[in-house]
Write a protein that holds these residues in place. Structure first.
Motif, PDB file in Angstrom:
ATOM      1  N   SER A  48     -12.453  -8.186 -10.417  1.00 38.44           N
ATOM      2  CA  SER A  48     -12.272  -7.177  -9.384  1.00 38.44           C
ATOM      3  C   SER A  48     -10.998  -6.365  -9.631  1.00 38.44           C
ATOM      4  N   LEU A  49      -9.922  -7.044 -10.030  1.00 36.83           N
ATOM      5  CA  LEU A  49      -8.662  -6.361 -10.320  1.00 36.83           C
ATOM      6  C   LEU A  49      -8.812  -5.418 -11.515  1.00 36.83           C
ATOM      7  N   LEU A  50      -9.500  -5.884 -12.554  1.00 38.05           N
ATOM      8  CA  LEU A  50      -9.714  -5.056 -13.737  1.00 38.05           C
ATOM      9  C   LEU A  50     -10.556  -3.820 -13.413  1.00 38.05           C
ATOM     10  N   ARG A  51     -11.568  -4.020 -12.578  1.00 37.59           N
ATOM     11  CA  ARG A  51     -12.432  -2.904 -12.197  1.00 37.59           C
ATOM     12  C   ARG A  51     -11.657  -1.879 -11.357  1.00 37.59           C
ATOM     13  N   GLU A  52     -10.822  -2.376 -10.466  1.00 40.10           N
ATOM     14  CA  GLU A  52     -10.012  -1.467  -9.645  1.00 40.10           C
ATOM     15  C   GLU A  52      -9.020  -0.699 -10.516  1.00 40.10           C
ATOM     16  N   LEU A  53      -8.448  -1.383 -11.495  1.00 33.53           N
ATOM     17  CA  LEU A  53      -7.505  -0.731 -12.402  1.00 33.53           C
ATOM     18  C   LEU A  53      -8.200   0.370 -13.199  1.00 33.53           C
ATOM     19  N   GLU A  54      -9.423   0.107 -13.607  1.00 28.47           N
ATOM     20  CA  GLU A  54     -10.191   1.072 -14.383  1.00 28.47           C
ATOM     21  C   GLU A  54     -10.634   2.260 -13.539  1.00 28.47           C
ATOM     22  N   CYS A  58      -3.453   2.521 -11.650  1.00 28.92           N
ATOM     23  CA  CYS A  58      -2.365   1.553 -11.458  1.00 28.92           C
ATOM     24  C   CYS A  58      -1.884   1.496 -10.008  1.00 28.92           C
ATOM     25  N   LYS A  59      -1.721   2.672  -9.396  1.00 34.08           N
ATOM     26  CA  LYS A  59      -1.148   2.721  -8.053  1.00 34.08           C
ATOM     27  C   LYS A  59      -1.985   1.931  -7.059  1.00 34.08           C
ATOM     28  N   SER A  60      -3.289   2.012  -7.213  1.00 31.69           N
ATOM     29  CA  SER A  60      -4.185   1.287  -6.313  1.00 31.69           C
ATOM     30  C   SER A  60      -4.009  -0.221  -6.459  1.00 31.69           C
ATOM     31  N   VAL A  61      -3.903  -0.694  -7.691  1.00 33.39           N
ATOM     32  CA  VAL A  61      -3.731  -2.133  -7.927  1.00 33.39           C
ATOM     33  C   VAL A  61      -2.373  -2.608  -7.403  1.00 33.39           C
ATOM     34  N   GLU A  62      -1.334  -1.813  -7.667  1.00 32.87           N
ATOM     35  CA  GLU A  62       0.006  -2.181  -7.220  1.00 32.87           C
ATOM     36  C   GLU A  62       0.102  -2.240  -5.698  1.00 32.87           C
ATOM     37  N   ALA A  63      -0.706  -1.432  -5.023  1.00 34.70           N
ATOM     38  CA  ALA A  63      -0.622  -1.357  -3.566  1.00 34.70           C
ATOM     39  C   ALA A  63      -1.543  -2.354  -2.864  1.00 34.70           C
ATOM     40  N   SER A  64      -2.231  -3.180  -3.615  1.00 32.13           N
ATOM     41  CA  SER A  64      -3.218  -4.071  -3.019  1.00 32.13           C
ATOM     42  C   SER A  64      -2.622  -5.041  -2.002  1.00 32.13           C
ATOM     43  N   ARG A  65      -1.333  -5.402  -2.142  1.00 30.50           N
ATOM     44  CA  ARG A  65      -0.687  -6.311  -1.189  1.00 30.50           C
ATOM     45  C   ARG A  65       0.451  -5.611  -0.452  1.00 30.50           C
ATOM     46  N   MET A  66       0.384  -4.300  -0.436  1.00 30.76           N
ATOM     47  CA  MET A  66       1.412  -3.508   0.242  1.00 30.76           C
ATOM     48  C   MET A  66       1.356  -3.733   1.747  1.00 30.76           C
ATOM     49  N   THR A  67       2.517  -3.868   2.378  1.00 30.07           N
ATOM     50  CA  THR A  67       2.561  -4.062   3.829  1.00 30.07           C
ATOM     51  C   THR A  67       2.641  -2.714   4.541  1.00 30.07           C
ATOM     52  N   CYS A  68       2.362  -2.716   5.818  1.00 28.26           N
ATOM     53  CA  CYS A  68       2.463  -1.490   6.609  1.00 28.26           C
ATOM     54  C   CYS A  68       3.911  -1.007   6.660  1.00 28.26           C
ATOM     55  N   ASN A  69       4.844  -1.947   6.692  1.00 29.51           N
ATOM     56  CA  ASN A  69       6.254  -1.554   6.706  1.00 29.51           C
ATOM     57  C   ASN A  69       6.615  -0.752   5.459  1.00 29.51           C
ATOM     58  N   ALA A  70       6.054  -1.153   4.319  1.00 28.68           N
ATOM     59  CA  ALA A  70       6.315  -0.418   3.079  1.00 28.68           C
ATOM     60  C   ALA A  70       5.772   1.001   3.170  1.00 28.68           C
ATOM     61  N   LEU A  71       4.608   1.161   3.797  1.00 27.22           N
ATOM     62  CA  LEU A  71       4.049   2.505   3.996  1.00 27.22           C
ATOM     63  C   LEU A  71       4.946   3.325   4.919  1.00 27.22           C
ATOM     64  N   PHE A  72       5.413   2.697   6.003  1.00 35.90           N
ATOM     65  CA  PHE A  72       6.280   3.410   6.937  1.00 35.90           C
ATOM     66  C   PHE A  72       7.599   3.798   6.261  1.00 35.90           C
ATOM     67  N   ASP A  73       8.081   2.946   5.359  1.00 40.63           N
ATOM     68  CA  ASP A  73       9.285   3.284   4.592  1.00 40.63           C
ATOM     69  C   ASP A  73       9.040   4.520   3.724  1.00 40.63           C
ATOM     70  N   PHE A  74       7.874   4.554   3.078  1.00 34.76           N
ATOM     71  CA  PHE A  74       7.510   5.687   2.220  1.00 34.76           C
ATOM     72  C   PHE A  74       7.423   6.968   3.045  1.00 34.76           C
ATOM     73  N   TYR A  75       6.777   6.889   4.201  1.00 34.15           N
ATOM     74  CA  TYR A  75       6.631   8.056   5.072  1.00 34.15           C
ATOM     75  C   TYR A  75       7.995   8.540   5.553  1.00 34.15           C
ATOM     76  N   GLU A  76       8.847   7.608   5.940  1.00 32.48           N
ATOM     77  CA  GLU A  76      10.172   7.971   6.431  1.00 32.48           C
ATOM     78  C   GLU A  76      11.008   8.639   5.344  1.00 32.48           C
ATOM     79  N   ALA A  77      10.892   8.144   4.118  1.00 29.98           N
ATOM     80  CA  ALA A  77      11.682   8.680   3.008  1.00 29.98           C
ATOM     81  C   ALA A  77      11.211  10.062   2.562  1.00 29.98           C
ATOM     82  N   HIS A  78       9.895  10.311   2.589  1.00 27.92           N
ATOM     83  CA  HIS A  78       9.351  11.545   2.019  1.00 27.92           C
ATOM     84  C   HIS A  78       8.931  12.605   3.040  1.00 27.92           C
TER      85      HIS A  78
END
Length: 378
Positions: A48-54, A58-78
């Motif tokens: 499943s990870l290989l298929r998602e990477l393909e 990369c960004k999708s695979v890296e974000a697979s365990r991303m928390t909501c706080n990390a998203l809010f940090d991104f929104y606040e920064a940009h």
């Protein structure tokens, strides 16, 4: 596309894992490890990870365990910073960024440590009910309108996450609409001319500064924020024209507003008493006027009236005076007719006028029917 990718499953201390290693677009080596129940599940997880990477990168695979706080940090920064303008047009940031910052505190408290991709439509619906169940700081029922504003902001943040590849689909689009403007209680308070006279009469002493501001709101339909940010450089007293700058407008678009004679007189009086600084604010107000406005309404016996209702009153009067709706929209700064229509509130005079017109129409129809009745019998 990722380069130098490899993956395998392994067992450690009785637990099985799937591991994917790859180099992302920035040339950084990433190692993704996921725990599985057994060896077979670990193999499925790796595929499943290989298929998602393909498929998604990369960004999708890296974000697979991303928390909501990390998203809010991104929104606040940009995204969460004061609006920046080029040539009178907003190119980044938010006009009401401080208000949005307050929303983020609410979102972090509820969703913060949740895995971003695990947030479902049901979770957002539960959040909506949760917010409606919490009284305001004044111990009042929180309104649907207030919660809708919070949900609009949250939907925007999830849309950014979808665009960035952090989630596959915005949870707001996974079910029925969670934001219904039809459920909001519409303001229908319009100031009568008698109430207006009493209210302006109450603007004396420490409330003297309210009089020109109220007249401007009633005669231009401008928003409170647009008025208090108005500078003398944008006010042409001789020609009777006011320029609402794009950066001061809610819609981020400039527009022209004409002065009525009484407003022109009030502004001439203010200018004669001013320091003649073109960059100074016309009304000299740097914060809200809620307390002084409420005390003026109380003294004048004007109940259930908020400052924003001046905008409703102005537009309702313009329509009653025969100004075409499209012309009113240009003055008020509305871009959508549906939104503009919510500001046109029926007055008692308008309601009676409609009833009288209908009565006259019915009478004429009855008279016409009576005059043709003998011909039909013959």
């Amino acid at each position: 596309m990722a380069k130098e990718r490899s993956g395998y499953v392994f067992e450690k201390n009785g637990d099985w894992y799937a591991r994917l290693t790859f180099t992302n677009q920035q040339g950084k080596r990433k190692d993704i490890k996921r725990k599985a129940g057994d060896r077979a599940e670990a193999k499925k997880l790796l595929k499943s990870l290989l298929r998602e990477l393909e498929d998604k990168g990369c960004k999708s695979v890296e974000a697979s365990r991303m928390t909501c706080n990390a998203l809010f940090d991104f929104y606040e920064a940009h995204y969460l910073h004061p609006a920046q303008y080029v040539g009178g047009r907003k190119v980044s940031g938010l006009r009401d960024w401080k208000h949005t910052r307050g929303f983020l505190i609410i979102f972090r408290d509820y969703f913060g440590h949740r895995i971003l991709r695990e947030v479902s439509h049901a979770d957002v619906r539960t959040f909506r009910l949760h917010r409606l169940s919490i009284p305001t700081q004044h111990k009042r029922q929180r309104t649907i309108t207030t919660v809708n504003r919070e949900l609009c902001c949250l939907r925007r943040i999830f849309s950014i996450a979808e665009r960035e590849g952090y989630i596959h689909k915005n949870p707001f689009r996974m079910g029925d609409s969670l934001i219904s403007a039809a459920d909001e209680v519409k303001r229908e308070r319009v100031l009568s001319h008698d109430e207006e006279a009493r209210l302006l009469k109450a603007c004396t002493g420490l409330r003297t500064h309210l009089r020109p501001l109220l007249i401007a709101a009633l005669d231009t339909s401008a928003r409170f924020g647009e008025l208090i940010k108005l500078q003398w450089a944008d006010t042409y007293l001789d020609s009777g024209i006011i320029v609402i700058k794009a950066e001061n407008s809610k819609t981020n678009r400039p527009r022209l507003v004409a002065m009525t004679p009484r407003l022109q007189e009030e502004l001439h009086s203010l200018w004669s008493k001013s320091t003649k600084d073109k960059n100074a604010r016309v009304f000299g107000i740097k914060n809200n006027v809620r307390k002084s406005f409420e005390s003026a309404c109380k003294e004048a016996g004007v109940e259930g009236f908020r400052f924003h209702d001046n905008r409703h009153t102005a537009l309702t009067r313009m329509i009653a005076a025969g100004v075409a709706p499209m012309e009113c929209m240009k003055v008020s700064g509305h871009s959508q007719y549906a939104t503009f229509a919510r500001y046109i509130n029926p007055t008692e005079q308008a309601v009676r006028k409609a009833a009288e017109a209908l009565s006259m129409f019915n009478a004429q129809a009855a008279e016409a029917q009576a005059s043709t009745a003998p011909e039909l019998i013959n």
